[in-house]
Motif scaffolding. Structure first.
Motif, PDB file in Angstrom:
ATOM      1  N   UNK A  60       0.987  -1.536  -0.206  1.00 54.28           N
ATOM      2  CA  UNK A  60      -0.124   0.109   0.411  1.00 54.28           C
ATOM      3  C   UNK A  60       0.966   0.922   0.478  1.00 54.28           C
ATOM      4  N   UNK A  61       0.558   1.786  -0.959  1.00 57.68           N
ATOM      5  CA  UNK A  61       1.385   3.175  -0.820  1.00 57.68           C
ATOM      6  C   UNK A  61       0.214   4.560  -0.777  1.00 57.68           C
ATOM      7  N   UNK A  62       1.034   5.514  -0.817  1.00 59.03           N
ATOM      8  CA  UNK A  62      -0.165   6.898   0.121  1.00 59.03           C
ATOM      9  C   UNK A  62      -1.129   7.708  -1.847  1.00 59.03           C
ATOM     10  N   UNK A  63      -2.170   8.278  -1.164  1.00 60.18           N
ATOM     11  CA  UNK A  63      -2.956   8.650  -1.773  1.00 60.18           C
ATOM     12  C   UNK A  63      -1.834   9.444  -2.885  1.00 60.18           C
ATOM     13  N   UNK A  64      -0.959   9.297  -2.764  1.00 59.64           N
ATOM     14  CA  UNK A  64      -0.049  10.893  -4.229  1.00 59.64           C
ATOM     15  C   UNK A  64       0.452  10.067  -5.454  1.00 59.64           C
ATOM     16  N   UNK A  65      -0.318   9.000  -5.696  1.00 55.23           N
ATOM     17  CA  UNK A  65       0.365   7.828  -6.762  1.00 55.23           C
ATOM     18  C   UNK A  65      -0.573   7.185  -7.448  1.00 55.23           C
ATOM     19  N   UNK A 148       9.932   3.844   6.357  1.00 53.01           N
ATOM     20  CA  UNK A 148       9.073   3.690   7.925  1.00 53.01           C
ATOM     21  C   UNK A 148       8.475   3.403   7.725  1.00 53.01           C
ATOM     22  N   UNK A 149       7.372   2.276   7.544  1.00 50.47           N
ATOM     23  CA  UNK A 149       6.117   1.304   7.742  1.00 50.47           C
ATOM     24  C   UNK A 149       6.291   0.339   7.301  1.00 50.47           C
ATOM     25  N   UNK A 150       7.299  -0.387   6.926  1.00 51.95           N
ATOM     26  CA  UNK A 150       7.415  -1.793   6.632  1.00 51.95           C
ATOM     27  C   UNK A 150       8.812  -2.473   6.761  1.00 51.95           C
ATOM     28  N   UNK A 151       9.587  -1.577   6.514  1.00 51.48           N
ATOM     29  CA  UNK A 151      10.763  -2.517   6.280  1.00 51.48           C
ATOM     30  C   UNK A 151      11.866  -1.597   7.574  1.00 51.48           C
ATOM     31  N   UNK A 164       8.007 -10.275   5.625  1.00 54.80           N
ATOM     32  CA  UNK A 164       6.798 -10.341   5.119  1.00 54.80           C
ATOM     33  C   UNK A 164       5.854 -10.473   5.530  1.00 54.80           C
ATOM     34  N   UNK A 165       5.439 -10.520   7.189  1.00 55.12           N
ATOM     35  CA  UNK A 165       4.090  -9.797   7.914  1.00 55.12           C
ATOM     36  C   UNK A 165       3.769  -9.042   7.767  1.00 55.12           C
ATOM     37  N   UNK A 171       1.491  -2.816   6.809  1.00 51.89           N
ATOM     38  CA  UNK A 171       2.783  -2.309   6.767  1.00 51.89           C
ATOM     39  C   UNK A 171       2.446  -2.012   8.802  1.00 51.89           C
ATOM     40  N   UNK A 172       3.029  -1.232   9.750  1.00 50.51           N
ATOM     41  CA  UNK A 172       3.168  -0.812  11.353  1.00 50.51           C
ATOM     42  C   UNK A 172       1.462  -0.471  11.761  1.00 50.51           C
ATOM     43  N   UNK A 173       0.730   0.466  10.181  1.00 48.87           N
ATOM     44  CA  UNK A 173      -0.319   1.041  11.225  1.00 48.87           C
ATOM     45  C   UNK A 173      -1.410   0.189  11.082  1.00 48.87           C
ATOM     46  N   UNK A 174      -1.652  -1.051  10.065  1.00 47.06           N
ATOM     47  CA  UNK A 174      -2.300  -2.150  10.040  1.00 47.06           C
ATOM     48  C   UNK A 174      -2.457  -2.969  10.539  1.00 47.06           C
TER      49      UNK A 174
END
Length: 175
Positions: A60-65, A148-151, A164-165, A171-174
């Motif tokens: 998941x990426x932010x909504x800017x792309x 910042x959110x995954x690795x 992988x999880x 990511x960390x916020x989900x």
């Protein structure tokens, strides 16, 4: 008059005295820490096989792309040098793809592009590969999202099952 000459002599000598005091006290202080640390050594990155559709994880990426980021789970690794390596595929809404094999140093927020993927499944090494800072304020930058959110999150253990999880769960916020 003597006082003026004395004052001028002291003012002219002051920078030299201050520099010698700094080097005597603080120079040793700095080298004490440097002697105890080992210089970072990057391991030679091995290029992975071409990504297969069944191994791709959409991130998941932010909504800017409107582009999609896919990470090849089979290429994901965490090396002894502290580098997370992965194959990234950026897919446009029209279906065009950019494939790259990259690394991320979580310790200092840098990334490196090792190679570019070719349509036939081969790799083309990046002749100008170097470590570059991750631009935290760049809109649409997928490196920022991965960092910042995954690795490279603060609370993340950097082992393969955890990484992988995080990729699969958003990511960390989900979590």
């Amino acid at each position: 008059m003597r006082r003026i000459f004395f004052l001028i002599a002291v003012l002219l000598a002051a920078p030299g005295i201050a520099a010698s005091l700094y080097n005597a006290d603080w120079g040793q202080f700095e080298s004490d820490f440097e002697e105890n640390t080992k210089a970072w050594q990057e391991i030679q990155a091995q290029l992975p096989p071409a990504p297969k559709p069944e191994n791709l994880i959409e991130v998941k990426l932010d909504s800017s792309t409107r582009n999609k980021l896919l990470i090849d789970a089979a290429s994901l690794s965490y090396g002894n040098d502290g580098v997370v390596r992965y194959t990234a595929i950026i897919r446009s809404p029209a279906g065009a793809e950019n494939i790259s094999f990259e690394g991320m140093r979580c310790e200092n927020g840098e990334r490196k592009l090792y190679a570019f993927g070719r349509p036939n499944g081969d790799w083309s090494r990046n002749r100008y590969a170097k470590w570059e800072p991750i631009q935290a304020r760049l809109a649409g930058g997928y490196h920022r999202e991965l960092f910042f959110h995954y690795l490279c999150t603060v609370n993340t253990k950097r082992d393969l099952p955890t990484l992988l999880h995080l990729l699969k769960s958003g990511g960390i916020y989900e979590q």
